[in-house]
Design an enzyme around this catalytic site. Structure first.
Site, short mmCIF file in Angstrom:
data_model
loop_
_atom_site.label_atom_id
_atom_site.label_comp_id
_atom_site.label_asym_id
_atom_site.label_seq_id
_atom_site.Cartn_x
_atom_site.Cartn_y
_atom_site.Cartn_z
N GLU A 53 0.88 -1.17 0.00
CA GLU A 53 0.00 0.00 0.00
C GLU A 53 0.91 1.21 0.00
O GLU A 53 1.71 1.39 0.92
CB GLU A 53 -0.92 -0.04 1.22
N CYS B 188 -1.95 7.80 5.27
CA CYS B 188 -1.95 7.43 3.85
C CYS B 188 -3.21 7.90 3.15
O CYS B 188 -3.25 7.94 1.92
CB CYS B 188 -1.77 5.92 3.69
#
Length: 530
Positions: free
Chosen positions: A265, A302
């Site tokens: 990710e 994120c």
């Protein structure tokens, strides 16, 4: 518990043999004690070999036994008490309340996975019994389920020292799948990593797990991580971090004689699309929520909303004005480490230097002696300049966002179409706009892993339906999530048994259904024995 600065390799605490380093308090810039020893390549090999040696035994445990282990991990982490919270705060600059919340999330997801695997859904057991009299050809007995991949290398993330680190989502998912785990702890929080590893080590011993099921490797630089990914015994990699770091691991894994999956990710600017009616109705309210999301955790998420897209006009002007007003009251925030601060400062400077970009708002400035602190900010650019310059899509990790002022709906649609893959895409809109802007919504759906409506992307709920991933470069594989029970799918693979002796089948596929799980038998879902 005392932080020793040692490595944990298959149940044994041992000094690293490649020098030492210190954790650093980012709020002050001071070194934290004790010194942390660094592993060498031989210790990496030792950890991987121990994981490989016990992989079959661990995979063949019942889901109930692995659930007991996951719950024990959560119990032992909670038993660390305030010592863990204080070390998290010292190594990250996060307040104790943030550390406490992240501990709750970490233990909560361990328990969620424990509850989920005993239900057996992740096994996806399927049975098509033999049809020897079928014409024109008989059908053999066919049975399939998901089996564990094998040892998984997990890389701790800098910004989540608990929830995406040693006992975080990747580790929990791998354990739930039946995979041993070797964690490469992040250098920003080595003391926190060791404390959590001590808790897992206790859980391993108290539940009778094989010693090689878990190891913690610490080391400065990239050498240890590279050795871990290249080790032949490692069968998959879990990573959360930068695009550069994720792609380095991805390339290493694919250059192996036996390539392995890297579930990374990576970077995302998480666009927020503001539609006109919503802006007209509640520009100031949207701005308030946006600033809270942008600056949460000093923007070190994120899913930080790093891009805003809207059609220019009075509503957008009100949003920008209200955002700048709210930002001006935001104090300087502590960043995780010196490199993160340097990356943020250079990223902001790079954006400001691009043609057409203007800085319109900022937070309170950082003090000269305030450790690794940064100032929040807001930039604007016109739609034409944005479309002409791909550098404006590069992530700046921290509390800075860029507002793109489009001429009209056509340019807004063009800007959304030009986006790379993202973890999230947010729509601030009325219900009628959601229906009337179907072309834009459809384009956004192709770009993101999660569509957020009249909310903000920060706050990733750990649950069965969460998708935390997205098209490249947000992740290396858009089919998988790194959060929630669906994340277990990364670390299993389907295997089919044809005309296999029934007594020797895995329990999930035996006629008697000893696991008492739901299975697809001849096309019908049932928990009954055959």
């Amino acid at each position: 518990m005392t932080i020793s600065g040692k490595q944990l390799i298959a149940g044994n605490w041992t000094d690293g043999r490649a020098g030492s380093f210190h954790g650093v308090n980012p709020a002050t810039g001071e070194n934290l004690e004790p010194a942390i020893t660094a592993a060498d390549e031989f210790q990496v090999t030792e950890a991987v070999n121990a994981a490989s040696a016990c992989a079959t035994e661990f995979a063949n445990l019942t889901p109930a036994k692995r659930a007991e282990f996951l719950n024990a991990c959560a119990d032992e982490i909670m038993n660390l008490g305030d010592e863990l919270l204080e070390r998290v705060s010292a190594e990250t600059g996060y307040p104790l309340a943030r550390a406490q919340g992240e501990r709750g999330r970490t233990c909560g997801q361990l328990r969620l996975f424990a509850d989920w695997i005993v239900q057996g859904e992740y096994l996806d057991a399927r049975i098509d019994t033999a049809m020897p009299d079928r014409e024109p050809l008989p059908r053999p007995d066919l049975r399939s389920f998901n089996q564990a991949l094998g040892p998984v290398a997990v890389f701790g993330a800098s910004n989540f020292p608990l929830a995406f680190s040693v006992a975080g989502g990747d580790t929990a998912a791998a354990f739930a799948a039946g995979c041993p785990v070797i964690v490469k702890g992040h250098n920003s929080h080595p003391g926190t990593s060791e404390l959590v590893a001590q808790a897992i080590d206790k859980a391993v011993k108290s539940t009778g797990m094989p010693a090689g099921v878990f190891s913690l490797i610490l080391g400065s630089g990239r050498r240890v991580g590279a050795e871990l990914v290249k080790a032949p015994g490692v069968k998959a990699v879990g990573f959360t971090g930068s695009l550069q770091g994720g792609m380095a691991l991805f390339n290493l894994a694919n250059a192996r004689p036996e390539p392995i999956p890297v579930f990374a990710e990576m970077g995302s600017i998480n666009p927020v699309v503001l539609l006109p009616d919503a802006l007209q109705e509640k520009a100031e309210t949207i701005a308030e929520g946006f600033v809270g999301s942008l600056t949460l955790g000093t923007g070190q998420f994120c899913v930080n909303p790093g891009l805003v897209l809207a059609v220019e006009g009075e509503g957008l002007d009100r949003f920008i004005s209200a955002t700048c007003e709210a930002l001006s009251k935001v104090g300087a925030g502590v960043m995780l480490n010196e490199n993160t601060l340097a990356g943020y400062q250079s990223g902001v400077a790079r954006l400001r230097d691009q043609q057409g970009v203007e800085q319109v708002g900022c937070g309170e400035p950082a003090g000269e002696d305030a450790g690794f602190t940064c100032q929040a900010g807001l930039l604007t650019v016109d739609g034409k300049s944005f479309l002409a310059n791909k550098e404006l899509q590069e992530e700046v990790f921290g509390p800075m966002s860029l507002v793109v002022k489009c001429r009209d709906h056509a340019e807004l649609l063009q800007a959304v179409s030009a986006l790379q893959g993202q973890l999230t895409g947010t729509l601030q809109c009325t219900e009628s706009e959601l229906a009337n802007y179907g072309d834009l919504v459809e384009v956004l759906r192709q770009k993101v892993g999660r569509v957020v409506c009249n909310n903000f992307p920060t706050g990733v709920e750990v649950c069965h339906s969460m998708m935390h991933g997205g098209p490249f470069p947000a992740a290396t594989d858009a089919r998988f999530t790194s959060v929630g029970t669906m994340s277990i799918a990364r670390f299993v693979r389907p295997i089919c048994f044809q005309n296999y002796p029934e007594a020797l089948l895995p329990d999930a596929l035996k006629n008697s259904n000893p696991l008492n799980i739901a299975r697809l038998v001849n096309g019908e879902k049932t928990s009954d024995a055959i």
